[in-house]
Design a protein around this motif. Structure first.
Motif, PDB file in Angstrom:
ATOM      1  N   THR A   1      45.720 -12.158   9.580  1.00 33.44           N
ATOM      2  CA  THR A   1      45.627 -12.461  10.506  1.00 33.44           C
ATOM      3  C   THR A   1      45.554 -14.007  10.623  1.00 33.44           C
ATOM      4  N   SER A   2      43.603 -14.035   9.878  1.00 32.67           N
ATOM      5  CA  SER A   2      43.502 -15.534   9.723  1.00 32.67           C
ATOM      6  C   SER A   2      42.700 -15.843   8.692  1.00 32.67           C
TER       7      SER A   2
ATOM      8  N   ASN B   1      49.806  -8.688   4.768  1.00 33.77           N
ATOM      9  CA  ASN B   1      49.604 -10.025   5.498  1.00 33.77           C
ATOM     10  C   ASN B   1      48.435  -9.429   6.327  1.00 33.77           C
TER      11      ASN B   1
ATOM     12  N   ASN C   1      49.692 -15.187   6.197  1.00 37.75           N
ATOM     13  CA  ASN C   1      49.730 -14.976   7.532  1.00 37.75           C
ATOM     14  C   ASN C   1      50.133 -14.701   7.866  1.00 37.75           C
ATOM     15  N   SER C   2      51.801 -14.596   6.682  1.00 38.30           N
ATOM     16  CA  SER C   2      53.469 -14.160   7.018  1.00 38.30           C
ATOM     17  C   SER C   2      53.906 -13.916   6.316  1.00 38.30           C
TER      18      SER C   2
END
Length: 126
Positions: free
Chosen positions: A8-9, A6, A37-38
């Protein structure tokens, strides 16, 4: 090979993430890293990577392996592929029919998983 993690951006280059990817490749069996992202997005990517790997590995086969094993009491996310891999009926039933080819085994039952994998391998390659 590919390592999925994972992040963050996805919209800009994140130099600490680039450095992390290099370190993961250097100390593992992979030659590339995919950041998502997830967890749901990571599961969707894993489904796609598994199917793409089958096409790449067996380009002449018409019936590619598309079976997945998931375990009971699992939750993998809210996208359609992740819902198909989720054993909890209250998450799955509102979206049926979901992606076919998923077998659910009791969590922690390594013997059942080993037997199922052995049967699938025999069925696919004999």
């Amino acid at each position: 090979m590919l390592f999925i993690a994972n992040r963050t951006s996805a919209n800009h280059k994140n130099w600490p993430i680039v450095e992390l990817a290099k370190r993961l490749v250097a100390c593992s069996f992979t030659d590339r890293v995919f950041f998502s992202n997830s967890g749901t997005e990571a599961n969707e990517a894993a489904i796609k990577f598994a199917r793409k790997f089958q096409r790449f590995s067996h380009p002449d086969e018409k019936q590619l392996a598309t079976q997945f094993i998931s375990f009971t009491n699992s939750y993998h996310g809210r996208t359609m592929g992740a819902v198909a891999l989720t054993s909890k009926e209250h998450y799955r039933s509102p979206f049926e029919p979901v992606m076919p080819g998923v077998t659910f085994l009791e969590y922690g039952n390594i013997q059942a998983a080993t037997e199922l994998i052995r049967v699938e391998i025999l069925r696919l390659y004999l």
